[in-house]
Design an enzyme around this catalytic site. Structure first.
Site, PDB file in Angstrom:
ATOM      1  N   GLU A 210     -24.841  56.078   5.009  1.00  0.00           N
ATOM      2  CA  GLU A 210     -25.933  55.971   5.982  1.00  0.00           C
ATOM      3  C   GLU A 210     -25.424  55.209   7.186  1.00  0.00           C
ATOM      4  O   GLU A 210     -24.589  54.316   7.060  1.00  0.00           O
ATOM      5  CB  GLU A 210     -27.096  55.204   5.329  1.00  0.00           C
ATOM      6  CG  GLU A 210     -28.306  55.016   6.200  1.00  0.00           C
ATOM      7  CD  GLU A 210     -28.517  53.590   6.669  1.00  0.00           C
ATOM      8  OE1 GLU A 210     -29.597  53.316   7.220  1.00  0.00           O
ATOM      9  OE2 GLU A 210     -27.617  52.736   6.523  1.00  0.00           O
ATOM     10  N   ARG A 256     -32.121  57.626  11.248  1.00  0.00           N
ATOM     11  CA  ARG A 256     -30.816  57.245  10.720  1.00  0.00           C
ATOM     12  C   ARG A 256     -29.992  58.490  10.419  1.00  0.00           C
ATOM     13  O   ARG A 256     -30.544  59.545  10.094  1.00  0.00           O
ATOM     14  CB  ARG A 256     -30.965  56.413   9.439  1.00  0.00           C
ATOM     15  CG  ARG A 256     -31.444  54.982   9.690  1.00  0.00           C
ATOM     16  CD  ARG A 256     -30.369  54.192  10.417  1.00  0.00           C
ATOM     17  NE  ARG A 256     -30.696  52.796  10.662  1.00  0.00           N
ATOM     18  CZ  ARG A 256     -31.244  52.311  11.784  1.00  0.00           C
ATOM     19  NH1 ARG A 256     -31.580  53.130  12.756  1.00  0.00           N
ATOM     20  NH2 ARG A 256     -31.460  51.028  11.941  1.00  0.00           N
TER      21      ARG A 256
HETATM   22  C1  LIG Z   1     -26.252  47.945   7.433  1.00  0.00           C
HETATM   23  S1  LIG Z   1     -26.093  46.725   6.209  1.00  0.00           S
HETATM   24  C2  LIG Z   1     -26.408  47.666   4.752  1.00  0.00           C
HETATM   25  C3  LIG Z   1     -27.692  47.277   4.075  1.00  0.00           C
HETATM   26  C4  LIG Z   1     -27.940  47.968   2.749  1.00  0.00           C
HETATM   27  N1  LIG Z   1     -27.811  49.408   2.820  1.00  0.00           N
HETATM   28  C5  LIG Z   1     -29.315  47.608   2.183  1.00  0.00           C
HETATM   29  O1  LIG Z   1     -29.981  48.468   1.646  1.00  0.00           O
HETATM   30  O2  LIG Z   1     -29.731  46.448   2.284  1.00  0.00           O
HETATM   31  C6  LIG Z   1     -24.364  46.489   6.134  1.00  0.00           C
HETATM   32  C7  LIG Z   1     -23.963  45.379   5.186  1.00  0.00           C
HETATM   33  O3  LIG Z   1     -22.547  45.339   5.066  1.00  0.00           O
HETATM   34  C8  LIG Z   1     -22.163  43.993   4.830  1.00  0.00           C
HETATM   35  N2  LIG Z   1     -20.731  43.890   5.128  1.00  0.00           N
HETATM   36  C9  LIG Z   1     -20.142  43.994   6.349  1.00  0.00           C
HETATM   37  N3  LIG Z   1     -18.820  43.878   6.233  1.00  0.00           N
HETATM   38  C10 LIG Z   1     -18.544  43.695   4.908  1.00  0.00           C
HETATM   39  C11 LIG Z   1     -17.340  43.509   4.172  1.00  0.00           C
HETATM   40  N4  LIG Z   1     -16.157  43.487   4.773  1.00  0.00           N
HETATM   41  N5  LIG Z   1     -17.424  43.369   2.829  1.00  0.00           N
HETATM   42  C12 LIG Z   1     -18.631  43.402   2.200  1.00  0.00           C
HETATM   43  N6  LIG Z   1     -19.812  43.552   2.858  1.00  0.00           N
HETATM   44  C13 LIG Z   1     -19.758  43.704   4.205  1.00  0.00           C
HETATM   45  C14 LIG Z   1     -23.065  43.209   5.769  1.00  0.00           C
HETATM   46  O4  LIG Z   1     -23.183  41.852   5.361  1.00  0.00           O
HETATM   47  C15 LIG Z   1     -24.382  43.986   5.659  1.00  0.00           C
HETATM   48  O5  LIG Z   1     -25.241  43.420   4.699  1.00  0.00           O
END
Ligand SMILES: C[S@@+](CC[C@H](N)C(=O)[O-])C[C@H]1O[C@@H](n2cnc3c(N)ncnc32)[C@H](O)[C@@H]1O
Length: 420
Positions: A210, A256
């Site tokens: 997504e 989205r």
């Molecule tokens: C758009 S959000 C996704 C939210 C999720 N789909 C939900 O239902 O809550 C992207 C997430 O990726 C996490 N993130 C970003 N870089 C990351 C990494 N290198 N390793 C693990 N998580 C990461 C962020 O903290 C964020 O919570």
């Protein structure tokens, strides 16, 4: 064990314990919860050795510091109860397995569990999101997915990879090098995980991603092209579609981009469920989950919200002033206020906590108010029993960043029917 001897997974957070058993990357809680969630299905073996090492460390620490006589069985039983007694426990009977990347607060997990799936690995590095995830699913996600250590905990075999990965520019998109172009981005890590499974002869059956709608136009369309080309290079056929939450029974205008990829050699096709277009009054391929042909904001509002959510005179005056300025400049942007009869709100984003201007609820004889965190959860289709254990600001960020669960659930129902 006596009550005061109870051990919860949070015991690993004890500062003295951490000092004594120092560890560079602290995956202990993730390893132990993943192990206990997978005791029965063979995947637990993957985490077993380290899980027992950490359980023994905590037992040794507790016995020394609190003068106890805990043994391994007691502690496993205690922590297991602790992680099973949650609103959305990991299912014992399941029809497929998946890994939950960029897991946030588990919007994908909820939707896939509801479709008969079992999560065998999760990763999310934000510690507040990890708290919400653990309270609801009894599992602590692993941290940074770009780290080799984190990737090493992903089981050898699983059916579905899902996640909403952050959109980042690719270095050389357009040079037609696919995989190589994605290096240094989080999409590269997704591809790296898929590639390892292809090379070991256990390819992942379905990839479900997504992203924001803007990914389509990012770098003149080259970013999406590179994503599709890279997945194709790995042996997948790819379909993508922009969908709007308002057409899936959710009173939110949230567009989205969804990407579904499946093994090319299966010779299958995939049709997205498009929901019910409220504005056009056209009915598309509809899933039985969507029973509301018309949404309204009243669906998600709670009774007697705390007056603290009413915005101050100062903030309200600021909103009105900015709206006027924007109008004069002709860009029409301003705060957006709705009432219970409004069909849908604008998109809730991670910045909602700042001033709430995206969605304000009109009130009689008072300034408008922000959504409460529970209403923000409702606006993303989270069930009533979803626990919100964090501050209001963190909660707004988490729900703004998350997905509309019924949309994910509906798409996945079709993935299940058509591809698995
Ligand atoms: C758009 S959000 C996704 C939210 C999720 N789909 C939900 O239902 O809550 C992207 C997430 O990726 C996490 N993130 C970003 N870089 C990351 C990494 N290198 N390793 C693990 N998580 C990461 C962020 O903290 C964020 O919570």
């Amino acid at each position: 064990m006596k009550e005061e001897q109870e051990i919860m997974i949070e015991a690993f957070d004890n500062k003295k314990f951490k000092l004594r058993f120092i560890d560079n990357i602290d995956n202990k809680k993730a390893i132990v919860t993943h192990f206990l969630h997978n005791l029965q299905n063979g995947i637990g073996n993957h985490f077993e050795e380290e899980a027992f090492q950490y359980l023994d460390e905590i037992i040794e620490f507790k016995n020394d510091t609190d003068n106890l006589k805990l043994n391994r069985n007691d502690v496993v039983q205690q922590i297991q109860e602790n992680i099973i007694n949650v609103p959305f426990p990991t299912p014992n009977n399941f029809t497929f397995t998946f890994i939950d990347l960029f897991a946030g607060i588990g919007g994908f997990r909820l939707a896939l569990q509801n479709n008969g799936g079992k999560c065998v690995f999760s990763s999310e590095w934000d510690k507040f999101a990890q708290i919400t995830y653990k309270e609801n699913f009894g599992e602590v996600p692993f941290g940074d997915i770009s780290q080799e250590t984190t990737k090493s905990y992903i089981p050898e075999q699983f059916d579905v990879l899902c996640g909403g990965f952050p959109c980042q520019p690719f270095s050389n998109a357009g040079l037609k090098r696919g995989f190589e172009d994605t290096r240094g981005t989080l999409f590269f890590d997704v591809v790296d995980i898929l590639n390892r499974r292809v090379e070991s002869g256990n390819p992942v059956s379905v990839v479900f991603l997504e992203n924001v709608k803007g990914l389509r136009g990012h770098d003149k369309g080259n970013t999406l092209k590179t994503i599709i080309r890279t997945l194709e290079e790995l042996g997948y056929t790819v379909a993508s579609q922009v969908l709007n939450s308002k057409n899936f029974g959710i009173p939110q205008n949230r567009e989205r981009l969804f990407i579904v990829a499946w093994r090319t050699n299966l010779n299958l096709t995939f049709n997205f469920p498009l929901g019910i277009d409220q504005d056009e009054n056209l009915i598309f391929h509809v899933n039985e989950l969507i029973n509301a042909t018309n949404t309204n904001v009243g669906q998600i509002l709670t009774e007697n919200p705390d007056p603290k959510y009413t915005i101050s005179d100062k903030l309200y005056a600021g909103h009105i002033r900015r709206r006027k300025e924007h109008k004069e400049k002709g860009n029409g942007f301003g705060f957006s206020s709705v009432n219970e009869n409004t069909q849908y709100t604008s998109t809730i984003s991670a910045r909602y906590y700042k001033d709430g201007s995206e969605i304000l609820i009109e009130q009689e004889d008072a300034n408008p108010r922000k959504l409460t965190p529970r209403e923000a959860a409702n606006l993303q289709g989270y069930p009533e029993n979803f626990i919100i254990p964090v501050s209001d600001n963190q909660a707004y960020k988490q729900f703004g960043n998350s997905v509309s669960v019924p949309v994910i659930q509906t798409i996945f129902q079709e993935i299940n029917n058509q591809l698995l």
